[in-house]
Design an enzyme around this catalytic site. Structure first.
Site, PDB file in Angstrom:
ATOM      1  N   HIS A 249      -2.838   1.300   8.789  1.00 57.77           N
ATOM      2  CA  HIS A 249      -3.966   0.575   8.205  1.00 57.77           C
ATOM      3  C   HIS A 249      -4.100  -0.761   8.928  1.00 57.77           C
ATOM      4  CE1 HIS A 249      -6.613  -1.614   5.688  1.00 57.77           C
ATOM      5  NE2 HIS A 249      -5.680  -2.433   5.268  1.00 57.77           N
TER       6      HIS A 249
ATOM      7  N   HIS B 143      -7.294  -4.016  10.375  1.00 57.77           N
ATOM      8  CA  HIS B 143      -8.598  -4.656  10.122  1.00 57.77           C
ATOM      9  C   HIS B 143      -9.340  -4.887  11.441  1.00 57.77           C
ATOM     10  CE1 HIS B 143      -6.433  -6.712   6.411  1.00 57.77           C
ATOM     11  NE2 HIS B 143      -6.649  -5.424   6.203  1.00 57.77           N
TER      12      HIS B 143
ATOM     13  N   GLU C 228       0.834  -1.204   0.000  1.00 54.71           N
ATOM     14  CA  GLU C 228       0.000   0.000   0.000  1.00 54.71           C
ATOM     15  C   GLU C 228       0.869   1.256   0.000  1.00 54.71           C
ATOM     16  OE1 GLU C 228      -3.333   0.051  -0.060  1.00 54.71           O
ATOM     17  OE2 GLU C 228      -4.064  -1.831   0.813  1.00 54.71           O
TER      18      GLU C 228
ATOM     19  N   HIS D 274     -13.413  -3.708   4.687  1.00 56.43           N
ATOM     20  CA  HIS D 274     -11.977  -3.976   4.614  1.00 56.43           C
ATOM     21  C   HIS D 274     -11.256  -3.590   5.918  1.00 56.43           C
ATOM     22  CE1 HIS D 274      -7.913  -3.316   2.291  1.00 56.43           C
ATOM     23  NE2 HIS D 274      -7.740  -3.897   3.458  1.00 56.43           N
TER      24      HIS D 274
HETATM   25  O1  2HA Z   1      -0.987  -5.096   3.475  1.00 58.26           O
HETATM   26  O2  2HA Z   1      -4.035  -5.106   4.646  1.00 58.26           O
HETATM   27  O3  2HA Z   1      -4.933  -3.879   2.487  1.00 58.26           O
HETATM   28  C1  2HA Z   1      -2.059  -5.883   3.722  1.00 58.26           C
HETATM   29  C2  2HA Z   1      -3.333  -5.141   3.668  1.00 58.26           C
HETATM   30  C3  2HA Z   1      -3.700  -4.478   2.418  1.00 58.26           C
HETATM   31 ZN    ZN Z   2      -6.009  -4.320   4.503  1.00 56.00          ZN
END
Ligand code: 2HA
Ligand code: ZN
Length: 269
Positions: free
Chosen positions: A141, A143, A118, A214
């Site tokens: 980032h 999840h 990313e 996501h």
């Molecule tokens: O790098 O979560 O969205 C792994 C991720 C990409």
């Molecule tokens: Zn991701």
């Protein structure tokens, strides 16, 4: 030998990244190679680092970012696991230098670990933050389970509907995530469009941006603060879901209670 040796400030920054990576794994927010971290470390770079020869060929970023000339970043490596980054940050992440063309980078240390898939969107956000004169140095980032679950219903994707619910679950949420949760509709992971939509959403006033179905993308002064914002939001989502699991829709704090909170903490309305 490590670039961190005898550099306490840089060691502290990378140490924070490792600590947060461990939390992401413990929380179940970082399966396999899920999630990314990049931190702008340019202020912690000394002349000896500036003089270091690269340990990789120049590699294209995939876009041109005019404010990043001569900047340095610590980045999680592509395909690397957060749980490994937690224990061995310099084997699962690397320090990179942006070259004068603003469109390519080299790896400096400690090992030739290629940065996150990313990278264009993370660096695009850093370019935007610098252009704005923002003091923010870190982007995250991840999840977070309950926040991602919320986005599977269009009801919560409406602007600020989730923010109002999350703020009303526990008083601290608005105090510690005063800008709320911005929403970006589903787009392909790693795509240029997703990166651009993220910057637009940050620009409209949010520090934490939800990517539908996501994960989240958060920015703040340092990586611990970015993590804290996501953590308080996800805690509120967990409280909401716990109440639903007990069989009722939670009332949430009243408008009067929210107003009293905002005044007491000097928060925007
Ligand atoms: O790098 O979560 O969205 C792994 C991720 C990409
Ligand atoms: Zn991701």
């Amino acid at each position: 030998m490590s670039i961190l040796d005898n550099r306490p400030a840089l060691q502290h920054t990378v140490g924070q990244v490792a600590e947060v990576a461990g939390y992401l794994w413990q929380k179940g927010w970082a399966e396999r190679n899920g999630g990314n971290i990049t931190v702008n470390i340019t202020d912690e770079v000394d002349d000896a680092i500036r003089a270091l020869p690269p340990i990789s060929d120049p590699m294209p970023i995939g876009t041109t970012l005019p404010h990043l000339r001569g900047c340095y970043f610590f980045c999680k490596g592509t395909n690397k696991r957060m749980r490994d980054l937690a224990r061995h940050p310099m084997e699962n992440g690397s320090v990179i230098r942006i070259l004068d063309d603003c469109a390519s980078y080299v790896i400096l240390a400690d090992q030739p670990v290629k940065p996150t898939s990313e990278l264009p969107s993370h660096l695009g956000v850093h370019d935007y933050l610098i252009a704005k004169g923002s003091p923010y140095k870190a982007s995250l980032h991840t999840h977070p389970i309950e926040l991602v679950a919320l986005t599977h219903s269009p009801r919560w994707m409406e602007k600020d509907v989730a923010t109002r619910m999350l703020w009303s679950m526990i008083p601290e949420t608005k105090a510690f995530c005063p800008r709320g949760l911005g929403m970006v509709p589903y787009m392909l992971p790693s795509s240029v469009e997703l990166g651009e939509a993220t910057i637009r959403t940050i620009d409209s006033g949010y520090d934490v941006v939800m990517w539908e179905k996501h994960g989240v993308f958060a920015v703040d002064a340092d990586i611990m603060s970015a993590f804290d914002q996501v953590d308080v939001l996800n805690k509120s989502a967990q409280i909401y879901i716990s109440a639903k699991n007990m069989g009722f829709e939670p009332d949430g704090m009243s408008d009067a209670q929210m107003q009293e909170m905002s005044q007491a903490f000097n928060l925007p309305k």
